[in-house]
Design an enzyme around this catalytic site. Structure first.
Site, PDB file in Angstrom:
ATOM      1  N   LYS A 124      43.300  26.577  35.428  1.00 24.05           N
ATOM      2  CA  LYS A 124      44.545  26.503  35.627  1.00 24.05           C
ATOM      3  C   LYS A 124      44.621  26.575  37.195  1.00 24.05           C
ATOM      4  CE  LYS A 124      45.952  30.504  34.203  1.00 24.05           C
ATOM      5  NZ  LYS A 124      44.580  31.117  33.613  1.00 24.05           N
TER       6      LYS A 124
ATOM      7  N   ARG B 275      52.591  36.010  32.169  1.00 24.24           N
ATOM      8  CA  ARG B 275      51.433  36.488  31.428  1.00 24.24           C
ATOM      9  C   ARG B 275      51.616  37.353  30.077  1.00 24.24           C
ATOM     10  NH1 ARG B 275      46.999  35.797  35.227  1.00 24.24           N
ATOM     11  NH2 ARG B 275      45.003  36.056  34.126  1.00 24.24           N
TER      12      ARG B 275
ATOM     13  N   ARG C 282      31.440  30.908  38.398  1.00 20.63           N
ATOM     14  CA  ARG C 282      32.292  30.913  39.597  1.00 20.63           C
ATOM     15  C   ARG C 282      31.809  32.224  40.307  1.00 20.63           C
ATOM     16  NH1 ARG C 282      38.520  31.326  37.506  1.00 20.63           N
ATOM     17  NH2 ARG C 282      38.023  33.230  36.722  1.00 20.63           N
TER      18      ARG C 282
ATOM     19  N   ARG D  71      33.235  34.987  40.576  1.00 18.33           N
ATOM     20  CA  ARG D  71      34.131  36.159  41.397  1.00 18.33           C
ATOM     21  C   ARG D  71      33.804  37.780  40.971  1.00 18.33           C
ATOM     22  NH1 ARG D  71      39.907  33.986  39.445  1.00 18.33           N
ATOM     23  NH2 ARG D  71      39.846  35.976  38.405  1.00 18.33           N
TER      24      ARG D  71
ATOM     25  N   ARG E 270      39.191  40.193  29.649  1.00 20.95           N
ATOM     26  CA  ARG E 270      40.146  39.299  29.914  1.00 20.95           C
ATOM     27  C   ARG E 270      40.493  38.239  28.966  1.00 20.95           C
ATOM     28  NH1 ARG E 270      37.467  38.124  35.148  1.00 20.95           N
ATOM     29  NH2 ARG E 270      38.418  35.841  35.267  1.00 20.95           N
TER      30      ARG E 270
HETATM   31  P1  ADP Z   1      42.112  34.355  35.620  1.00 18.73           P
HETATM   32  O1  ADP Z   1      43.174  33.213  34.955  1.00 18.73           O
HETATM   33  O2  ADP Z   1      40.790  33.815  35.598  1.00 18.73           O
HETATM   34  O3  ADP Z   1      42.085  35.529  34.616  1.00 18.73           O
HETATM   35  P2  ADP Z   1      44.010  35.133  37.750  1.00 18.73           P
HETATM   36  O4  ADP Z   1      43.339  34.893  39.189  1.00 18.73           O
HETATM   37  O5  ADP Z   1      45.135  34.538  37.087  1.00 18.73           O
HETATM   38  O6  ADP Z   1      42.538  34.886  36.907  1.00 18.73           O
HETATM   39  O7  ADP Z   1      43.972  36.666  37.633  1.00 18.73           O
HETATM   40  C1  ADP Z   1      43.129  37.622  38.050  1.00 18.73           C
HETATM   41  C2  ADP Z   1      43.673  39.037  37.694  1.00 18.73           C
HETATM   42  O8  ADP Z   1      44.868  39.417  38.100  1.00 18.73           O
HETATM   43  C3  ADP Z   1      43.979  39.309  36.172  1.00 18.73           C
HETATM   44  O9  ADP Z   1      42.973  39.611  35.226  1.00 18.73           O
HETATM   45  C4  ADP Z   1      45.182  40.490  36.275  1.00 18.73           C
HETATM   46  O10 ADP Z   1      44.275  41.763  36.466  1.00 18.73           O
HETATM   47  C5  ADP Z   1      45.997  40.054  37.368  1.00 18.73           C
HETATM   48  N1  ADP Z   1      47.065  39.429  37.230  1.00 18.73           N
HETATM   49  C6  ADP Z   1      47.412  37.871  37.622  1.00 18.73           C
HETATM   50  N2  ADP Z   1      48.428  37.782  37.339  1.00 18.73           N
HETATM   51  C7  ADP Z   1      49.063  38.574  36.641  1.00 18.73           C
HETATM   52  C8  ADP Z   1      50.204  38.890  35.943  1.00 18.73           C
HETATM   53  N3  ADP Z   1      51.065  37.856  35.960  1.00 18.73           N
HETATM   54  N4  ADP Z   1      50.592  40.288  35.348  1.00 18.73           N
HETATM   55  C9  ADP Z   1      49.438  40.892  35.402  1.00 18.73           C
HETATM   56  N5  ADP Z   1      48.451  40.946  35.938  1.00 18.73           N
HETATM   57  C10 ADP Z   1      48.118  39.540  36.416  1.00 18.73           C
END
Ligand code: ADP
Length: 184
Positions: free
Chosen positions: A14, A89, A128, A130, A141
């Protein structure tokens, strides 16, 4: 004017695709994950509050995210369009976004769901590397995604706002599909 929401499991690509498309259209790529990671790196109050949740692979509480989105969509650059990556989300975030966009007199073009098989997701995330990309957190996740985020596929699908895109193609092929899907 392009306004798009990117859905999809962690590791689906994404962020990569949202950034490419946002650069092409010259609009902001708004990634809540990036915003939270920056806040964490800078040790801001938001970052400190978010850290534990992120490291465990949980969603951070809506209370930390909603105001942040309201502010970000209100900024000048976001008036030319946007791509949202990682938000909404869960269903309550999606309902919040509906009412926020009504308030702002904005409508979005559609929701893209990037579909990728689980084993590919896990492999990509491990590569990746991270800090939240260790096996335990990755598994959590994916679970959180299935429980809380995947219901948005039906939420937007029922409203005929959803585009399903195969995210298990070459990076350029996914980009080409997306460009066709949302003509300028
Ligand atoms: P990925 O899609 O690889 O899980 P993101 O960079 O989108 O990674 O998100 C990393 C972390 O940030 C998530 O696991 C969560 O803890 C937090 N996060 C990101 N966006 C949201 C959101 N809209 N609501 C709640 N937590 C979020």
């Amino acid at each position: 004017m392009t306004r798009l929401i990117f859905l999809g499991p962690p590791g689906a690509g994404k962020g990569t695709q949202a950034k490419i498309l946002a650069d092409i259209r010259q609009i902001p790529h708004i990634s809540t994950g990036d915003i939270l990671r920056n806040a964490k790196a800078q040790g801001t109050p938001l970052g400190q509050k978010a850290q534990g949740y992120m490291d465990r692979g949980e969603l951070v509480p809506d209370s930390l995210i909603l105001d942040l989105i309201r502010e970000r969509l209100g900024e000048a650059d976001a008036q030319a369009g946007w791509i949202l990556d990682g938000f909404p989300r869960n269903v309550s975030q999606a309902e919040f976004l509906d009412s926020l966009l009504q308030e702002l007199h904005q409508e979005f073009d559609g929701v893209v769901n990037l579909d990728v098989p689980d084993e590919v997701l896990v492999a990509r995330m491990l590569e990746r590397g991270r800090t939240d990309d260790n096996e335990t957190t990755i598994r959590r996740r994916l679970e959180v995604y299935r429980q809380q985020t995947a219901p948005l596929i039906k939420f937007y699908g029922d409203r005929h706002q959803l585009h399903l895109v195969d995210g298990n193609q070459l990076l350029d092929e996914v980009t080409a599909t997306l460009k066709q899907l949302v003509p300028v």
